[in-house]
Motif scaffolding. Structure first.
Motif, PDB file in Angstrom:
ATOM      1  N   ILE A   9      15.030 171.232  35.721  1.00 42.48           N
ATOM      2  CA  ILE A   9      15.465 172.140  36.780  1.00 42.48           C
ATOM      3  C   ILE A   9      16.657 172.972  36.315  1.00 42.48           C
ATOM      4  O   ILE A   9      16.759 174.157  36.636  1.00 42.48           O
ATOM      5  CB  ILE A   9      15.759 171.384  38.103  1.00 42.48           C
ATOM      6  CG1 ILE A   9      15.887 172.382  39.260  1.00 42.48           C
ATOM      7  CG2 ILE A   9      16.976 170.471  37.961  1.00 42.48           C
ATOM      8  CD1 ILE A   9      15.856 171.760  40.634  1.00 42.48           C
ATOM      9  N   GLY A  10      17.533 172.382  35.524  1.00 46.06           N
ATOM     10  CA  GLY A  10      18.678 173.130  35.000  1.00 46.06           C
ATOM     11  C   GLY A  10      18.253 174.240  34.056  1.00 46.06           C
ATOM     12  O   GLY A  10      18.796 175.348  34.095  1.00 46.06           O
ATOM     13  N   GLN A  11      17.278 173.943  33.200  1.00 44.59           N
ATOM     14  CA  GLN A  11      16.775 174.968  32.275  1.00 44.59           C
ATOM     15  C   GLN A  11      16.081 176.090  33.034  1.00 44.59           C
ATOM     16  O   GLN A  11      16.284 177.271  32.732  1.00 44.59           O
ATOM     17  CB  GLN A  11      15.813 174.329  31.260  1.00 44.59           C
ATOM     18  CG  GLN A  11      16.495 173.409  30.276  1.00 44.59           C
ATOM     19  CD  GLN A  11      15.496 172.578  29.478  1.00 44.59           C
ATOM     20  OE1 GLN A  11      14.435 172.173  29.993  1.00 44.59           O
ATOM     21  NE2 GLN A  11      15.833 172.315  28.229  1.00 44.59           N
ATOM     22  N   LEU A  12      15.274 175.729  34.003  1.00 45.49           N
ATOM     23  CA  LEU A  12      14.594 176.753  34.804  1.00 45.49           C
ATOM     24  C   LEU A  12      15.618 177.598  35.568  1.00 45.49           C
ATOM     25  O   LEU A  12      15.485 178.823  35.637  1.00 45.49           O
ATOM     26  CB  LEU A  12      13.593 176.112  35.772  1.00 45.49           C
ATOM     27  CG  LEU A  12      12.764 177.062  36.630  1.00 45.49           C
ATOM     28  CD1 LEU A  12      11.942 178.034  35.781  1.00 45.49           C
ATOM     29  CD2 LEU A  12      11.856 176.283  37.571  1.00 45.49           C
ATOM     30  N   ALA A  13      16.652 176.957  36.074  1.00 41.85           N
ATOM     31  CA  ALA A  13      17.696 177.694  36.804  1.00 41.85           C
ATOM     32  C   ALA A  13      18.406 178.677  35.871  1.00 41.85           C
ATOM     33  O   ALA A  13      18.599 179.840  36.229  1.00 41.85           O
ATOM     34  CB  ALA A  13      18.696 176.706  37.416  1.00 41.85           C
ATOM     35  N   ARG A  14      18.780 178.240  34.685  1.00 42.06           N
ATOM     36  CA  ARG A  14      19.468 179.133  33.739  1.00 42.06           C
ATOM     37  C   ARG A  14      18.578 180.285  33.305  1.00 42.06           C
ATOM     38  O   ARG A  14      19.005 181.435  33.273  1.00 42.06           O
ATOM     39  CB  ARG A  14      19.938 178.349  32.512  1.00 42.06           C
ATOM     40  CG  ARG A  14      21.227 177.592  32.737  1.00 42.06           C
ATOM     41  CD  ARG A  14      21.786 176.992  31.458  1.00 42.06           C
ATOM     42  NE  ARG A  14      20.929 175.980  30.857  1.00 42.06           N
ATOM     43  CZ  ARG A  14      20.814 174.734  31.297  1.00 42.06           C
ATOM     44  NH1 ARG A  14      21.502 174.330  32.337  1.00 42.06           N
ATOM     45  NH2 ARG A  14      20.011 173.886  30.697  1.00 42.06           N
ATOM     46  N   ARG A  15      17.333 179.985  32.977  1.00 50.46           N
ATOM     47  CA  ARG A  15      16.418 181.026  32.496  1.00 50.46           C
ATOM     48  C   ARG A  15      16.032 182.013  33.588  1.00 50.46           C
ATOM     49  O   ARG A  15      15.850 183.193  33.329  1.00 50.46           O
ATOM     50  CB  ARG A  15      15.142 180.392  31.922  1.00 50.46           C
ATOM     51  CG  ARG A  15      15.300 179.635  30.629  1.00 50.46           C
ATOM     52  CD  ARG A  15      15.533 180.541  29.420  1.00 50.46           C
ATOM     53  NE  ARG A  15      14.639 181.662  29.312  1.00 50.46           N
ATOM     54  CZ  ARG A  15      13.427 181.642  28.782  1.00 50.46           C
ATOM     55  NH1 ARG A  15      12.945 180.532  28.276  1.00 50.46           N
ATOM     56  NH2 ARG A  15      12.701 182.736  28.751  1.00 50.46           N
ATOM     57  N   SER A  16      15.909 181.538  34.819  1.00 49.78           N
ATOM     58  CA  SER A  16      15.449 182.406  35.915  1.00 49.78           C
ATOM     59  C   SER A  16      16.599 183.071  36.664  1.00 49.78           C
ATOM     60  O   SER A  16      16.368 184.043  37.384  1.00 49.78           O
ATOM     61  CB  SER A  16      14.607 181.595  36.906  1.00 49.78           C
ATOM     62  OG  SER A  16      15.410 180.626  37.569  1.00 49.78           O
ATOM     63  N   GLY A  17      17.806 182.541  36.533  1.00 48.26           N
ATOM     64  CA  GLY A  17      18.929 183.078  37.285  1.00 48.26           C
ATOM     65  C   GLY A  17      18.932 182.647  38.746  1.00 48.26           C
ATOM     66  O   GLY A  17      19.601 183.251  39.577  1.00 48.26           O
ATOM     67  N   VAL A  18      18.197 181.593  39.061  1.00 45.30           N
ATOM     68  CA  VAL A  18      18.087 181.080  40.424  1.00 45.30           C
ATOM     69  C   VAL A  18      18.750 179.703  40.470  1.00 45.30           C
ATOM     70  O   VAL A  18      18.515 178.873  39.591  1.00 45.30           O
ATOM     71  CB  VAL A  18      16.595 180.977  40.851  1.00 45.30           C
ATOM     72  CG1 VAL A  18      16.459 180.327  42.208  1.00 45.30           C
ATOM     73  CG2 VAL A  18      15.964 182.360  40.853  1.00 45.30           C
ATOM     74  N   ALA A  19      19.557 179.462  41.468  1.00 40.17           N
ATOM     75  CA  ALA A  19      20.261 178.187  41.605  1.00 40.17           C
ATOM     76  C   ALA A  19      19.275 177.032  41.746  1.00 40.17           C
ATOM     77  O   ALA A  19      18.201 177.197  42.344  1.00 40.17           O
ATOM     78  CB  ALA A  19      21.182 178.231  42.820  1.00 40.17           C
ATOM     79  N   PRO A  20      19.634 175.864  41.211  1.00 39.60           N
ATOM     80  CA  PRO A  20      18.753 174.693  41.376  1.00 39.60           C
ATOM     81  C   PRO A  20      18.416 174.405  42.842  1.00 39.60           C
ATOM     82  O   PRO A  20      17.289 174.025  43.146  1.00 39.60           O
ATOM     83  CB  PRO A  20      19.558 173.544  40.757  1.00 39.60           C
ATOM     84  CG  PRO A  20      20.451 174.215  39.754  1.00 39.60           C
ATOM     85  CD  PRO A  20      20.794 175.548  40.364  1.00 39.60           C
ATOM     86  N   SER A  21      19.366 174.621  43.737  1.00 41.76           N
ATOM     87  CA  SER A  21      19.081 174.375  45.166  1.00 41.76           C
ATOM     88  C   SER A  21      17.988 175.318  45.664  1.00 41.76           C
ATOM     89  O   SER A  21      17.134 174.924  46.462  1.00 41.76           O
ATOM     90  CB  SER A  21      20.354 174.533  46.001  1.00 41.76           C
ATOM     91  OG  SER A  21      20.891 175.837  45.845  1.00 41.76           O
ATOM     92  N   ALA A  22      17.997 176.558  45.194  1.00 44.56           N
ATOM     93  CA  ALA A  22      16.946 177.512  45.584  1.00 44.56           C
ATOM     94  C   ALA A  22      15.601 177.092  44.997  1.00 44.56           C
ATOM     95  O   ALA A  22      14.573 177.214  45.668  1.00 44.56           O
ATOM     96  CB  ALA A  22      17.299 178.919  45.140  1.00 44.56           C
ATOM     97  N   LEU A  23      15.610 176.588  43.775  1.00 47.05           N
ATOM     98  CA  LEU A  23      14.354 176.115  43.164  1.00 47.05           C
ATOM     99  C   LEU A  23      13.786 174.939  43.957  1.00 47.05           C
ATOM    100  O   LEU A  23      12.573 174.881  44.194  1.00 47.05           O
ATOM    101  CB  LEU A  23      14.585 175.723  41.702  1.00 47.05           C
ATOM    102  CG  LEU A  23      14.956 176.869  40.771  1.00 47.05           C
ATOM    103  CD1 LEU A  23      15.330 176.337  39.390  1.00 47.05           C
ATOM    104  CD2 LEU A  23      13.827 177.883  40.676  1.00 47.05           C
ATOM    105  N   ARG A  24      14.652 174.026  44.375  1.00 51.03           N
ATOM    106  CA  ARG A  24      14.174 172.909  45.193  1.00 51.03           C
ATOM    107  C   ARG A  24      13.617 173.428  46.525  1.00 51.03           C
ATOM    108  O   ARG A  24      12.587 172.957  47.004  1.00 51.03           O
ATOM    109  CB  ARG A  24      15.304 171.898  45.424  1.00 51.03           C
ATOM    110  CG  ARG A  24      15.623 171.073  44.175  1.00 51.03           C
ATOM    111  CD  ARG A  24      16.589 169.929  44.460  1.00 51.03           C
ATOM    112  NE  ARG A  24      17.941 170.398  44.752  1.00 51.03           N
ATOM    113  CZ  ARG A  24      18.867 170.653  43.837  1.00 51.03           C
ATOM    114  NH1 ARG A  24      18.597 170.463  42.555  1.00 51.03           N
ATOM    115  NH2 ARG A  24      20.054 171.073  44.198  1.00 51.03           N
TER     116      ARG A  24
END
Length: 172
Positions: A9-24
């Protein structure tokens, strides 16, 4: 160098520019998906980067999450959107986006004037909305909610703007 097939989730957040909370949140809403490791950590396929980008672009043009979910659910087997998918989806949203643009233009153009709410409290209401003619068209901010009437021949509208005045209206 080996490229990982899955992202944390941290890698996806960094690569996408979206906060982990938003990804969840996106995952809770069924917009993206992950698998869980034996340690209960999320792992995302790399193609979720494109899906998250699709979601962000869709949100940036003003589409609600329900419309985004609907578009993503139309993709076969939940696959990630392609350029062609974006072209089809964005074409389908064109009419709604054009309506929003017209509404924003009306808001911009009438921001400092009466919005046709029927309050009759502004000094200019008798000029912009004489005898509350906008109230005849329904409740709420009529000038913002309705498309303007076509320009009459001669190019002049009534002082009421988008809310056309009845021919013979007397004060109450």
């Amino acid at each position: 160098m080996r490229i990982a097939k899955e992202l944390t989730i941290g890698q996806l957040a960094r690569r996408s520019g979206v906060a982990p909370s938003a990804l969840r949140f996106y995952e809770e809403q069924g917009l993206i998906s992950s698998r869980r490791t034996p340690g209960n950590q999320r792992r995302y396929r790399r193609d979720m980067l494109r899906r998250v980008a699709f979601i962000r672009v869709s949100q940036n043009v003003g589409m609600p999450l329900a419309a985004i979910r609907e578009a993503l659910n139309k993709l076969p087997e939940g696959r990630t959107p392609t350029r062609n998918d974006w072209a089809v989806v964005s074409e389908g949203w064109r009419a709604e986006l054009n309506a929003r643009i017209r509404q924003l233009e009306r808001l911009r153009d009438n921001l400092t004037e009466c919005i046709g709410c029927g309050c009759l409290s502004l000094d200019s209401c008798m000029l912009a909305n004489p005898y509350d003619v906008c109230g005849d068209h329904g409740c709420g901010p009529r000038r913002l909610l309705e498309d303007p009437a076509p320009e009459p021949a001669g190019g002049r509208r009534s002082p009421a703007g988008d809310c056309a005045a009845p021919a013979q209206r007397q004060p109450a």
